[in-house]
Design an enzyme around this catalytic site. Structure first.
Site, PDB file in Angstrom:
ATOM      1  N   ARG A   1      69.075  62.614  60.921  1.00  0.00           N
ATOM      2  CA  ARG A   1      68.508  62.202  59.623  1.00  0.00           C
ATOM      3  C   ARG A   1      69.526  61.377  58.839  1.00  0.00           C
ATOM      4  O   ARG A   1      70.712  61.372  59.161  1.00  0.00           O
ATOM      5  CB  ARG A   1      68.154  63.444  58.790  1.00  0.00           C
ATOM      6  CG  ARG A   1      66.953  64.190  59.284  1.00  0.00           C
ATOM      7  CD  ARG A   1      66.528  65.273  58.305  1.00  0.00           C
ATOM      8  NE  ARG A   1      67.277  66.503  58.464  1.00  0.00           N
ATOM      9  CZ  ARG A   1      67.980  67.092  57.499  1.00  0.00           C
ATOM     10  NH1 ARG A   1      68.043  66.555  56.312  1.00  0.00           N
ATOM     11  NH2 ARG A   1      68.617  68.222  57.734  1.00  0.00           N
TER      12      ARG A   1
ATOM     13  N   SER B   1      83.287  61.823  50.945  1.00  0.00           N
ATOM     14  CA  SER B   1      82.460  61.543  49.761  1.00  0.00           C
ATOM     15  C   SER B   1      83.375  61.080  48.629  1.00  0.00           C
ATOM     16  O   SER B   1      84.538  61.501  48.564  1.00  0.00           O
ATOM     17  CB  SER B   1      81.727  62.812  49.320  1.00  0.00           C
ATOM     18  OG  SER B   1      81.164  62.634  48.045  1.00  0.00           O
TER      19      SER B   1
ATOM     20  N   TYR C   1      81.933  71.748  47.477  1.00  0.00           N
ATOM     21  CA  TYR C   1      81.576  70.560  48.251  1.00  0.00           C
ATOM     22  C   TYR C   1      82.722  69.540  48.178  1.00  0.00           C
ATOM     23  O   TYR C   1      83.156  69.002  49.207  1.00  0.00           O
ATOM     24  CB  TYR C   1      80.273  69.964  47.706  1.00  0.00           C
ATOM     25  CG  TYR C   1      79.819  68.693  48.382  1.00  0.00           C
ATOM     26  CD1 TYR C   1      79.121  68.729  49.583  1.00  0.00           C
ATOM     27  CD2 TYR C   1      80.082  67.444  47.817  1.00  0.00           C
ATOM     28  CE1 TYR C   1      78.700  67.565  50.211  1.00  0.00           C
ATOM     29  CE2 TYR C   1      79.662  66.273  48.426  1.00  0.00           C
ATOM     30  CZ  TYR C   1      78.961  66.333  49.623  1.00  0.00           C
ATOM     31  OH  TYR C   1      78.551  65.174  50.229  1.00  0.00           O
TER      32      TYR C   1
ATOM     33  N   ALA D   1      78.779  62.953  60.732  1.00  0.00           N
ATOM     34  CA  ALA D   1      77.911  62.812  59.552  1.00  0.00           C
ATOM     35  C   ALA D   1      77.119  64.089  59.288  1.00  0.00           C
ATOM     36  O   ALA D   1      76.218  64.079  58.447  1.00  0.00           O
ATOM     37  CB  ALA D   1      76.960  61.632  59.740  1.00  0.00           C
TER      38      ALA D   1
ATOM     39  N   ASP E   1      75.122  73.594  66.286  1.00  0.00           N
ATOM     40  CA  ASP E   1      75.597  73.844  64.925  1.00  0.00           C
ATOM     41  C   ASP E   1      77.104  73.567  64.931  1.00  0.00           C
ATOM     42  O   ASP E   1      77.865  74.295  65.577  1.00  0.00           O
ATOM     43  CB  ASP E   1      75.305  75.303  64.547  1.00  0.00           C
ATOM     44  CG  ASP E   1      75.700  75.618  63.108  1.00  0.00           C
ATOM     45  OD1 ASP E   1      76.570  74.916  62.553  1.00  0.00           O
ATOM     46  OD2 ASP E   1      75.140  76.573  62.548  1.00  0.00           O
TER      47      ASP E   1
ATOM     48  N   ILE F   1      72.178  59.315  56.876  1.00  0.00           N
ATOM     49  CA  ILE F   1      73.252  58.378  57.231  1.00  0.00           C
ATOM     50  C   ILE F   1      73.491  58.374  58.743  1.00  0.00           C
ATOM     51  O   ILE F   1      73.612  57.317  59.364  1.00  0.00           O
ATOM     52  CB  ILE F   1      74.549  58.752  56.463  1.00  0.00           C
ATOM     53  CG1 ILE F   1      74.359  58.493  54.958  1.00  0.00           C
ATOM     54  CG2 ILE F   1      75.753  57.991  57.013  1.00  0.00           C
ATOM     55  CD1 ILE F   1      75.473  59.031  54.070  1.00  0.00           C
TER      56      ILE F   1
HETATM   57  P1  NDP Z   1      71.011  64.571  55.340  1.00  0.00           P
HETATM   58  O1  NDP Z   1      70.733  65.882  54.723  1.00  0.00           O
HETATM   59  O2  NDP Z   1      70.027  63.471  55.235  1.00  0.00           O
HETATM   60  O3  NDP Z   1      71.363  64.770  56.902  1.00  0.00           O
HETATM   61  C1  NDP Z   1      72.305  65.712  57.291  1.00  0.00           C
HETATM   62  C2  NDP Z   1      72.421  65.709  58.798  1.00  0.00           C
HETATM   63  O4  NDP Z   1      73.405  66.686  59.176  1.00  0.00           O
HETATM   64  C3  NDP Z   1      71.113  66.106  59.499  1.00  0.00           C
HETATM   65  O5  NDP Z   1      71.017  65.403  60.704  1.00  0.00           O
HETATM   66  C4  NDP Z   1      71.311  67.585  59.765  1.00  0.00           C
HETATM   67  O6  NDP Z   1      70.478  68.001  60.824  1.00  0.00           O
HETATM   68  C5  NDP Z   1      72.809  67.606  60.104  1.00  0.00           C
HETATM   69  N1  NDP Z   1      73.452  68.904  59.931  1.00  0.00           N
HETATM   70  C6  NDP Z   1      73.576  69.641  58.800  1.00  0.00           C
HETATM   71  N2  NDP Z   1      74.234  70.783  59.045  1.00  0.00           N
HETATM   72  C7  NDP Z   1      74.565  70.774  60.353  1.00  0.00           C
HETATM   73  C8  NDP Z   1      75.253  71.662  61.211  1.00  0.00           C
HETATM   74  N3  NDP Z   1      75.757  72.821  60.773  1.00  0.00           N
HETATM   75  N4  NDP Z   1      75.401  71.337  62.508  1.00  0.00           N
HETATM   76  C9  NDP Z   1      74.904  70.168  62.981  1.00  0.00           C
HETATM   77  N5  NDP Z   1      74.250  69.276  62.233  1.00  0.00           N
HETATM   78  C10 NDP Z   1      74.073  69.583  60.927  1.00  0.00           C
HETATM   79  O7  NDP Z   1      72.433  64.118  54.718  1.00  0.00           O
HETATM   80  P2  NDP Z   1      73.079  62.673  54.525  1.00  0.00           P
HETATM   81  O8  NDP Z   1      72.709  61.785  55.638  1.00  0.00           O
HETATM   82  O9  NDP Z   1      72.854  62.259  53.144  1.00  0.00           O
HETATM   83  O10 NDP Z   1      74.624  63.056  54.632  1.00  0.00           O
HETATM   84  C11 NDP Z   1      75.419  62.760  55.761  1.00  0.00           C
HETATM   85  C12 NDP Z   1      76.871  63.003  55.388  1.00  0.00           C
HETATM   86  O11 NDP Z   1      77.229  62.133  54.315  1.00  0.00           O
HETATM   87  C13 NDP Z   1      77.135  64.419  54.881  1.00  0.00           C
HETATM   88  O12 NDP Z   1      78.412  64.837  55.325  1.00  0.00           O
HETATM   89  C14 NDP Z   1      77.169  64.254  53.374  1.00  0.00           C
HETATM   90  O13 NDP Z   1      77.969  65.235  52.761  1.00  0.00           O
HETATM   91  C15 NDP Z   1      77.774  62.875  53.250  1.00  0.00           C
HETATM   92  N6  NDP Z   1      77.489  62.223  51.987  1.00  0.00           N
HETATM   93  C16 NDP Z   1      76.200  61.944  51.608  1.00  0.00           C
HETATM   94  C17 NDP Z   1      75.960  61.332  50.397  1.00  0.00           C
HETATM   95  C18 NDP Z   1      74.581  61.003  49.919  1.00  0.00           C
HETATM   96  O14 NDP Z   1      74.452  60.554  48.756  1.00  0.00           O
HETATM   97  N7  NDP Z   1      73.537  61.154  50.721  1.00  0.00           N
HETATM   98  C19 NDP Z   1      77.062  60.985  49.485  1.00  0.00           C
HETATM   99  C20 NDP Z   1      78.369  61.288  49.997  1.00  0.00           C
HETATM  100  C21 NDP Z   1      78.551  61.890  51.191  1.00  0.00           C
HETATM  101  P3  NDP Z   1      69.994  69.552  60.970  1.00  0.00           P
HETATM  102  O15 NDP Z   1      69.587  70.014  59.614  1.00  0.00           O
HETATM  103  O16 NDP Z   1      68.892  69.530  61.979  1.00  0.00           O
HETATM  104  O17 NDP Z   1      71.191  70.282  61.500  1.00  0.00           O
END
Ligand code: NDP
Length: 260
Positions: free
Chosen positions: A34, A158, A171, A106, A79, A36
């Site tokens: 999902r 971030s 965070y 990501a 995970d 980024i």
């Molecule tokens: P989303 O919530 O859109 O996507 C998060 C992704 O991480 C999903 O694919 C999710 O899949 C996966 N994920 C979450 N937890 C786990 C886990 N424990 N193990 C494996 N996969 C995991 O988030 P964003 O795309 O917005 O964020 C991506 C990164 O960018 C993050 O680190 C976020 O902190 C950072 N970021 C985002 C910002 C924003 O404004 N969007 C700003 C600054 C930083 P699933 O749930 O199936 O595991």
């Protein structure tokens, strides 16, 4: 003698070489199902990489893989906060897909709340996913990356990890930790020609920011809008493809940091 056309010719040769360099490289994108990570997976697939898309939800990772340009992409359920799962997944990736060239971390979660209202279990989840998870995947990928030329890692931090933000203490701490981790790892593996950089996004339009009122957020952003995941993906691609950038933090935030 240098002329415009000789420069242009040389730049075309370099572009061709860079396309060949990226072609059929194996890229692992954690959190690639999902937001980024998905945009990064899409761009890397367009550039000819083979993708290993990792997330907890296998169906979502599979759906992303099915939408990618080209073939030979694989989805993995893992995970990143669980050491055994990470080791097993990366062993399987290495055995079934080959040596890893690129790793993009990501995968991340947010649990925004004032510190007084943050539950200890949320603190653990944030640190385990955002910080420990990145450490574990880097550790698991490195052995495989030693066998590839010009391997590179991009961790997603971030701007709040650099500047701090009320309501995001834990965070921010998890993301600030990534800065020290990234710079130190860059020093550790530079002699093996593996580069490690941190990309620090501002507000990006994904599921993570879906609950925010954009009109409130944009007032503090000089460019006046949230970023798109594709705009972050472009910067990730730059860091992966470059050859002389390591241990750096690249901020992609529409100028937000200037106003913080
Ligand atoms: P989303 O919530 O859109 O996507 C998060 C992704 O991480 C999903 O694919 C999710 O899949 C996966 N994920 C979450 N937890 C786990 C886990 N424990 N193990 C494996 N996969 C995991 O988030 P964003 O795309 O917005 O964020 C991506 C990164 O960018 C993050 O680190 C976020 O902190 C950072 N970021 C985002 C910002 C924003 O404004 N969007 C700003 C600054 C930083 P699933 O749930 O199936 O595991």
């Amino acid at each position: 003698q240098r002329t415009y056309s000789s420069d242009l010719q040389q730049s075309r040769v370099l572009q061709r070489e860079s396309n060949i360099r990226v072609m059929s490289r194996l890229a692992v994108v954690c959190g690639g199902s999902r937001g980024i990570g998905k945009a990064v997976s899409r761009l890397l697939a367009e550039r000819g990489c083979r993708l290993a898309v990792v997330s907890r939800n296998k169906d979502a990772a599979q759906a992303t893989v099915a939408s990618l340009h080209g073939a030979d992409h694989v989805a993995f359920s893992c995970d990143v906060s669980k050491e055994r799962e990470v080791q097993k997944t990366f062993d399987t990736i290495h055995k079934t897909c080959g040596n890893i060239s690129y790793l993009v971390n990501a995968a991340g979660i947010n649990r925004d709340a004032l510190l007084l209202r943050t539950k200890p279990e949320d603190m653990v989840a944030l640190l385990h996913t955002n910080l420990l998870g990145t450490m574990l995947t880097c550790r698991a990928a490195l052995r495989s990356m030693l066998h590839t030329q010009g391997a590179a890692i991009v961790n997603i931090g971030s701007v709040v990890g650099l500047k701090g933000n009320a309501g995001q203490c834990v965070y921010s701490a998890s993301k600030a930790g990534l800065e020290g981790f990234t710079r130190s790892l860059a020093k550790e593996v530079a002699s093996r020609n593996i580069r490690v950089n941190l990309l620090a996004p501002g507000f990006i339009r994904t599921d993570m920011t879906a609950g925010l009122r954009e009109e409130d957020g944009v007032r503090s952003i000089p460019l006046g809008r949230f970023g798109e995941p594709e705009e972050v993906a472009q910067a990730v691609l730059f860091l992966l493809e470059s050859s002389y950038v390591t241990g750096q933090v690249l901020v992609v935030d529409g100028g937000l940091q200037l106003a913080m």
